[in-house]
Design an enzyme around this catalytic site. Structure first.
Site, PDB file in Angstrom:
ATOM      1  CG  ASP A  25      18.873  34.590 -24.370  1.00  0.00           C
ATOM      2  OD1 ASP A  25      18.941  35.820 -24.839  1.00  0.00           O
ATOM      3  OD2 ASP A  25      19.348  34.052 -23.535  1.00  0.00           O
ATOM      4  N   GLY A  28      20.687  39.279 -29.582  1.00  0.00           N
ATOM      5  CA  GLY A  28      21.777  40.493 -29.704  1.00  0.00           C
ATOM      6  C   GLY A  28      23.029  39.869 -30.051  1.00  0.00           C
ATOM      7  CG  ASN A  73      13.979  42.529 -21.405  1.00  0.00           C
ATOM      8  OD1 ASN A  73      13.208  41.831 -21.885  1.00  0.00           O
ATOM      9  ND2 ASN A  73      15.170  42.099 -20.991  1.00  0.00           N
ATOM     10  CB  SER A 201      15.865  34.432 -17.379  1.00  0.00           C
ATOM     11  OG  SER A 201      17.135  34.049 -17.615  1.00  0.00           O
TER      12      SER A 201
HETATM   13  C1  FPP Z   1      16.413  38.104 -25.991  1.00  0.00           C
HETATM   14  O1  FPP Z   1      17.500  38.410 -26.688  1.00  0.00           O
HETATM   15  C2  FPP Z   1      15.470  38.774 -26.619  1.00  0.00           C
HETATM   16  C3  FPP Z   1      14.671  39.630 -26.177  1.00  0.00           C
HETATM   17  C4  FPP Z   1      14.737  40.535 -25.164  1.00  0.00           C
HETATM   18  C5  FPP Z   1      13.641  40.138 -27.197  1.00  0.00           C
HETATM   19  C6  FPP Z   1      12.647  39.281 -27.810  1.00  0.00           C
HETATM   20  C7  FPP Z   1      12.048  39.933 -28.984  1.00  0.00           C
HETATM   21  C8  FPP Z   1      11.709  39.361 -30.001  1.00  0.00           C
HETATM   22  C9  FPP Z   1      12.215  37.937 -30.454  1.00  0.00           C
HETATM   23  C10 FPP Z   1      11.109  40.070 -31.394  1.00  0.00           C
HETATM   24  C11 FPP Z   1       9.746  40.616 -30.957  1.00  0.00           C
HETATM   25  C12 FPP Z   1       8.731  39.709 -30.534  1.00  0.00           C
HETATM   26  C13 FPP Z   1       7.478  39.445 -30.952  1.00  0.00           C
HETATM   27  C14 FPP Z   1       6.740  38.613 -30.413  1.00  0.00           C
HETATM   28  C15 FPP Z   1       7.010  40.131 -32.222  1.00  0.00           C
HETATM   29  P1  FPP Z   1      18.760  39.276 -26.055  1.00  0.00           P
HETATM   30  O2  FPP Z   1      18.577  40.629 -26.774  1.00  0.00           O
HETATM   31  O3  FPP Z   1      18.949  39.254 -24.648  1.00  0.00           O
HETATM   32  O4  FPP Z   1      19.994  38.420 -26.693  1.00  0.00           O
HETATM   33  P2  FPP Z   1      21.546  38.403 -26.082  1.00  0.00           P
HETATM   34  O5  FPP Z   1      21.460  37.523 -24.760  1.00  0.00           O
HETATM   35  O6  FPP Z   1      22.390  37.429 -27.222  1.00  0.00           O
HETATM   36  O7  FPP Z   1      21.856  39.724 -26.086  1.00  0.00           O
END
Ligand code: FPP
Length: 257
Positions: A25, A28, A73, A201
């Site tokens: 996490d 973003g 998502n 989550s």
């Molecule tokens: C959560 O952070 C992350 C995700 C929804 C996507 C995770 C994907 C990757 C790490 C990259 C690709 C994965 C692989 C296996 C190659 P968020 O976007 O919710 O962050 P935030 O809470 O700060 O908005």
């Protein structure tokens, strides 16, 4: 020493988890802090995935599960969803040689039928190519939700009951476990969540029943080898009791659970 074997004790890790599961996490927020698009955070997150997989392999973690895309998502803005799908495809293509070289089996959990067809084909292809690799499992949760996993298992057990393959009175913990996406994978010993949120989550709700939880403020793109080692050290110091008393598990603890 083979590259497989970094001795965990040289890093102060007294006990290694067999299965580590991670909620990655903070991508973003990492991007926003720099005034960049969220996708840049995911791209940097993919680099953290590579680091984490490599260190897991070298330390001897047997199963690594990464929560890459939740069932929820899909409701994110379309460009972010498309960007994430493209990033996943790129990861599968660029990591294939590494997975083969190291003998790592690639698997997914979740409803992959919801993914774009080209990505589904790439996933299937990588699963088939790596199927007989037996040194480590990389399990990527895609279009995954813990509740959805349970619904999927409930449907399977109901279908088996109707078809006479299982009696209602024989439905037990093992029967449900055997019908989850994680059927032949042991439950996580350690669940790491980055970015400081104190939530599960909808991740592996059943499988995390007795996992040790480790939450760090570090945002996923910044999650380093040292951060991972810190988590593993903390895990090594925890006493796991599975509902027993400290005396029963030999730790001498006084708390009840
Ligand atoms: C959560 O952070 C992350 C995700 C929804 C996507 C995770 C994907 C990757 C790490 C990259 C690709 C994965 C692989 C296996 C190659 P968020 O976007 O919710 O962050 P935030 O809470 O700060 O908005």
């Amino acid at each position: 020493m083979s590259e497989r074997n970094i001795d965990p004790s040289t890093h102060g890790i007294t006990k290694m988890p067999r299965h580590v599961a991670i909620i990655m996490d903070g991508n973003g927020r990492w991007a926003r802090q720099r005034g960049w698009l969220r996708l840049k955070g995911h791209q940097e997150g993919a680099r953290a995935v590579k680091r984490t997989l490599e260190l897991s392999y070298k330390l001897g973690v047997r199963h690594l599960t990464l929560f890459a895309f939740s069932a929820q998502n899909w409701s994110r803005p379309k460009p972010e969803v498309q960007g994430l799908m493209a990033l996943l495809g790129e990861y599968l293509r660029t990591e294939q040689a590494e997975l083969m070289r190291r003998g790592i089996r690639f698997r997914t959990i979740g409803d992959v039928t919801k993914l774009p067809e080209n990505l589904q084909r790439e996933i299937l292809d990588l699963q088939q190519r790596t199927a007989s690799n037996d040194r480590m499992d990389l399990i990527v949760a895609l279009s995954y939700g813990g509740r959805e996993d349970l619904v999927h298992a409930a449907r399977a057990v109901a279908a088996d009951a109707i078809a006479g393959r299982i009696k209602v009175e024989d439905i037990d913990i093992e029967a449900i476990s055997a019908r989850l996406y994680t059927a032949d994978i042991p439950d996580p010993d350690l669940m790491i969540r980055t970015s400081g949120e104190m939530r599960i989550s909808n991740f592996m709700l059943w499988q995390l029943a007795y996992s040790e939880l480790y939450i760090t403020e570090v945002l996923w793109p910044d999650f380093s080898e040292d951060d991972y080692i810190d988590a593993l050290r903390v895990f090594g110091g925890r006493e796991r009791r599975f509902g027993l008393t400290g005396e029963q598990v030999g730790g001498g603890g006084e708390r009840e659970r």
